[in-house]
Design an enzyme around this catalytic site. Structure first.
Site, PDB file in Angstrom:
ATOM      1  N   GLU A  42     -52.308  14.544  25.957  1.00  0.00           N
ATOM      2  CA  GLU A  42     -53.298  15.510  25.422  1.00  0.00           C
ATOM      3  C   GLU A  42     -53.076  14.999  23.790  1.00  0.00           C
ATOM      4  O   GLU A  42     -51.935  14.699  22.947  1.00  0.00           O
ATOM      5  CB  GLU A  42     -52.809  16.734  25.648  1.00  0.00           C
ATOM      6  CG  GLU A  42     -53.119  17.927  26.645  1.00  0.00           C
ATOM      7  CD  GLU A  42     -53.564  18.942  26.199  1.00  0.00           C
ATOM      8  OE1 GLU A  42     -54.745  19.900  25.261  1.00  0.00           O
ATOM      9  OE2 GLU A  42     -52.478  19.658  26.665  1.00  0.00           O
ATOM     10  N   ASP A  43     -54.525  14.910  23.285  1.00  0.00           N
ATOM     11  CA  ASP A  43     -54.096  14.876  21.819  1.00  0.00           C
ATOM     12  C   ASP A  43     -53.617  13.504  21.797  1.00  0.00           C
ATOM     13  O   ASP A  43     -52.515  13.347  20.861  1.00  0.00           O
ATOM     14  CB  ASP A  43     -53.805  15.927  20.668  1.00  0.00           C
ATOM     15  CG  ASP A  43     -53.737  17.242  20.845  1.00  0.00           C
ATOM     16  OD1 ASP A  43     -55.508  17.124  21.637  1.00  0.00           O
ATOM     17  OD2 ASP A  43     -53.774  18.137  20.579  1.00  0.00           O
ATOM     18  N   CYS A  82     -60.594  18.590  22.757  1.00  0.00           N
ATOM     19  CA  CYS A  82     -60.286  19.027  24.342  1.00  0.00           C
ATOM     20  C   CYS A  82     -61.758  19.335  25.081  1.00  0.00           C
ATOM     21  O   CYS A  82     -62.590  18.450  26.034  1.00  0.00           O
ATOM     22  CB  CYS A  82     -59.106  19.785  24.437  1.00  0.00           C
ATOM     23  SG  CYS A  82     -57.674  19.829  23.931  1.00  0.00           S
ATOM     24  N   ASP A 253     -56.175  12.550  26.357  1.00  0.00           N
ATOM     25  CA  ASP A 253     -58.005  13.567  26.836  1.00  0.00           C
ATOM     26  C   ASP A 253     -58.911  13.167  25.420  1.00  0.00           C
ATOM     27  O   ASP A 253     -60.009  13.140  25.563  1.00  0.00           O
ATOM     28  CB  ASP A 253     -57.789  14.713  26.764  1.00  0.00           C
ATOM     29  CG  ASP A 253     -56.867  15.773  25.822  1.00  0.00           C
ATOM     30  OD1 ASP A 253     -56.520  15.356  24.964  1.00  0.00           O
ATOM     31  OD2 ASP A 253     -56.787  16.368  25.611  1.00  0.00           O
ATOM     32  N   HIS A 254     -57.522  12.964  24.632  1.00  0.00           N
ATOM     33  CA  HIS A 254     -58.707  12.753  22.964  1.00  0.00           C
ATOM     34  C   HIS A 254     -57.878  11.716  22.151  1.00  0.00           C
ATOM     35  O   HIS A 254     -56.899  12.214  22.154  1.00  0.00           O
ATOM     36  CB  HIS A 254     -59.480  13.107  22.369  1.00  0.00           C
ATOM     37  CG  HIS A 254     -58.783  14.205  22.000  1.00  0.00           C
ATOM     38  ND1 HIS A 254     -58.030  14.778  20.837  1.00  0.00           N
ATOM     39  CD2 HIS A 254     -59.495  15.772  22.676  1.00  0.00           C
ATOM     40  CE1 HIS A 254     -57.909  15.195  21.083  1.00  0.00           C
ATOM     41  NE2 HIS A 254     -57.998  16.977  22.004  1.00  0.00           N
TER      42      HIS A 254
END
Length: 642
Positions: A42-43, A82, A253-254
């Site tokens: 994530e992130d 997200c 995810d980004h």
């Protein structure tokens, strides 16, 4: 006879349920199907991995995957947050096209006929689909599209020989891990060193202070924790004897969790790491260029809309026409062809309680950004972002006049359109849009973006409250009318980058339109022109007092406040008291925040004025009040631990 009948019934049941385990492992031609494993951090922008950046974190498990596969230098999440990113990833459809672009959804979108999640499509084809465990979609989930979505989900629960699609997400690099207290930060920058044992190389947009050094260092250390967990999952796959039957995708995810990244339209919020390991038993599914992949660096551009079509291609399934992306792995696509792909489209809209509207298109080394609320700074207050000490201190330094031009840009209004040479300026600090030598390129990218938005059409030109509060009909006639209407609204918004003298006649026409949204966008354009549009003051005063549409009145008050008119704060509060729509209140409160932060207006907003009618499941207005009210009345001038 009875046994024979039982066998017939059982055979029929197996056909209905998708066939035997062996049949489910094969496509229509009787060829076995590969497994798919998505490993998601994530992130996480690519800039923080040593695989991409010498100053990044060593991640030996990811680096080992790379030695047996492909490393994508230009992989992108289409959104930098997200729920929007994952909605795009799941469907292969651009979020603003179907209404999943707002983080988080005030009301879940019901997917239109023909739009399915990748897990649903693979499950229907006989795959076992499992997710551990984050979903975070902005649409209503199709029932049962995951066989298991839980903290215990694993591929191990499938039937014998059944192919699987498993998605595993880790939070070790998620933004929340950076919410430590200021007194945890060492006072000397040299004591906050990353795993490489030297001070962090910060992005030029950040001030070089201990808070950023420590945050950056801590973030890199979290990457190493993440890598160890990924290694454990890979060990489990290897122990099950499935490594060479499984396409392994590792990606973020980004983009990154550091300030001015997540939720923005910049590459630090969008450019993700992507490593794909090619299993030996399925190398035949790829072009011969990839028959022996060994840390192959891919320069071609891919984005989240391409992931679902890629899995369908590798599984031997047809891509549905509703998907916007294209497969990037197949037996017909050479490395040269893959490297020739050079375009990505990105979007950034409401981010928690902060409203914004940005679009970007990148072609080759150049990136064009269009901001439709250009007078709003990127740093418009957002509670969750400002829980980072580094973010708070950066803002304090800016307000004290202690940041340079590049570091200050995040807190200042933006140009309606910007053009960056990403190869020469990877942190997007030099806007080339006004340079004479780039005008042909600017026009070309502008036209390409406009064609994309009109073709979808982009639903963000309709305010979120209107989308949520009005039922959207899906008849062909209604969709064509909406597409035509949005194209008109886009043309009005695009007056922002025209000369005011050339736009004045059109603005007069649109601000007097019977169509409320034409008036709405004309007023936003007037606010973009600010003092240049002072001739409209008498008319806008009438609109602010009398227009039947609350959002039109709010945008009129915003223009009046920008021009220094008196009593606009009380007008905005009166409008806030009038509306019963949560999302209308949220838009009004964003205007109040902008006017406070940029123009110094003071608002005495009472809790009773934020009482809602309970029309929306997630009460965004109360969230704004609890997180932002303290900000509006605070004196943010102290700089601690600088």
């Amino acid at each position: 006879m009875i046994n024979r009948n039982i066998k017939c019934v059982l055979a029929l049941l197996l056909l209905i349920l998708g066939g035997s385990a062996l049949a489910r492992a094969e496509n229509a031609s009787g060829v076995s199907r590969p497994n798919f494993l998505w490993l998601v951090s994530e992130d996480n922008a690519k800039h923080f991995l040593q695989l991409y950046n010498d100053a990044g974190a060593p991640m030996p498990n990811i680096e080992k995957l790379a030695t047996q596969g492909l490393v994508f230098d230009n992989a992108y999440s289409n959104s930098a947050v997200c729920s929007v990113a994952r909605s795009t990833l799941a469907t292969g459809v651009y979020a603003p096209k179907i209404g999943t672009q707002f983080h988080r959804a005030a009301q879940k979108v019901v997917l239109k006929k023909g739009i399915q999640t990748i897990s649903e499509m693979l499950k229907q084809a006989g795959y076992y689909t499992s997710n551990n465990a984050k979903k975070d979609y902005n649409f209503s989930e199709p029932q049962g599209h995951w066989d298991d979505s839980s903290l215990s989900a694993t591929w191990k629960n499938r039937d014998p020989d059944q192919p699987f699609f498993h998605m595993q997400t880790w939070q070790d690099t998620h933004e929340h891990v950076l919410h430590f207290a200021a007194d945890e930060i060492p006072s000397a920058a040299t004591t906050a060193t990353p795993p490489l044992g030297q001070p962090a190389t910060l992005f030029p947009v950040y001030p070089d202070i201990p808070a950023f050094q420590y945050t950056h260092a801590y973030y890199l250390q979290q990457h190493q924790i993440l890598d160890n967990k990924i290694g454990q999952t890979l060990d489990a796959l290897r122990a099950d004897g499935l490594l060479e039957d499984t396409f392994i995708f590792y990606f973020g995810d980004h983009g990154g969790a550091l300030p001015a990244s997540k939720g923005t339209i910049y590459d630090r919020g969008l450019n993700i790491p992507l490593v794909v390991r090619i299993p030996k038993n399925y190398q035949h599914l790829l072009h011969s260029d990839f028959s022996a992949p060994n840390n192959v660096r891919v320069k071609g551009v891919v984005s989240f809309i391409d992931f679902a079509p890629t899995l369908l291609e590798l599984a031997g399934l047809e891509k549905p026409p509703q998907q916007d992306g294209e497969s990037f792995l197949s037996n017909t696509m050479s490395l040269a062809e893959l490297n020739s792909r050079d375009t990505t489209f990105s979007y950034a809209d409401r981010f928690d309680e902060k409203m914004d509207f940005n679009r970007a298109i990148r072609v080759g080394r150049f990136k064009y950004i269009r901001s439709y609320f250009p007078y709003y700074p990127d740093a418009l207050f957002n509670d969750y972002r400002e829980r980072q000490v580094a973010a708070k201190q950066w803002k304090a330094l800016y307000r004290a006049g202690r940041t340079n031009e590049i570091q200050s840009a995040f807190f200042r209004p933006r140009a309606p359109e910007r053009l960056y040479d990403i190869a020469a300026d990877p942190h997007e600090t030099i806007n080339l849009a006004s340079k004479a030598q780039y005008q042909n390129l600017l026009t070309s990218l502008r036209d390409q973006l406009n064609d994309t938005l009109k073709g979808m059409p982009d639903l963000s030109f309709i305010p979120e409250s209107v989308l949520v509060n009005n039922k959207v009909t899906t008849t062909q006639e209604a969709e064509q009318a909406r597409k035509k209407h949005i194209a008109k609204l886009l043309d009005i918004a695009n007056l922002q980058y025209q000369n005011y003298s050339d736009s004045k006649t059109y603005l007069t026409q649109y601000i007097n339109s019977q169509d409320a949204l034409s008036r709405y966008w004309a007023l936003i354009v007037l606010s973009s022109f600010a003092e240049k549009a002072a001739a409209f003051l008498p008319l806008v005063k009438q609109i602010a007092a009398q227009d039947p549409n609350n959002l039109v009145r709010a945008r009129a008050i915003e223009f009046l406040a920008i021009l220094g008119e008196q009593n606009t704060a009380s007008q905005l509060i009166a409008l806030l008291q009038k509306t019963t729509s949560d999302l209308e209140k949220l838009e009004i409160l964003n205007i109040a925040t902008y006017l406070h932060d940029v123009h110094g207006l003071l608002f005495d907003i009472q809790d009773s004025e934020l009482t809602t009618a309970g029309q929306i499941d997630k009460n965004l207005v109360d969230y704004w009040f609890s997180s932002r009210q303290a900000h509006l009345s605070s004196q943010n001038t102290l700089i601690q631990h600088q």
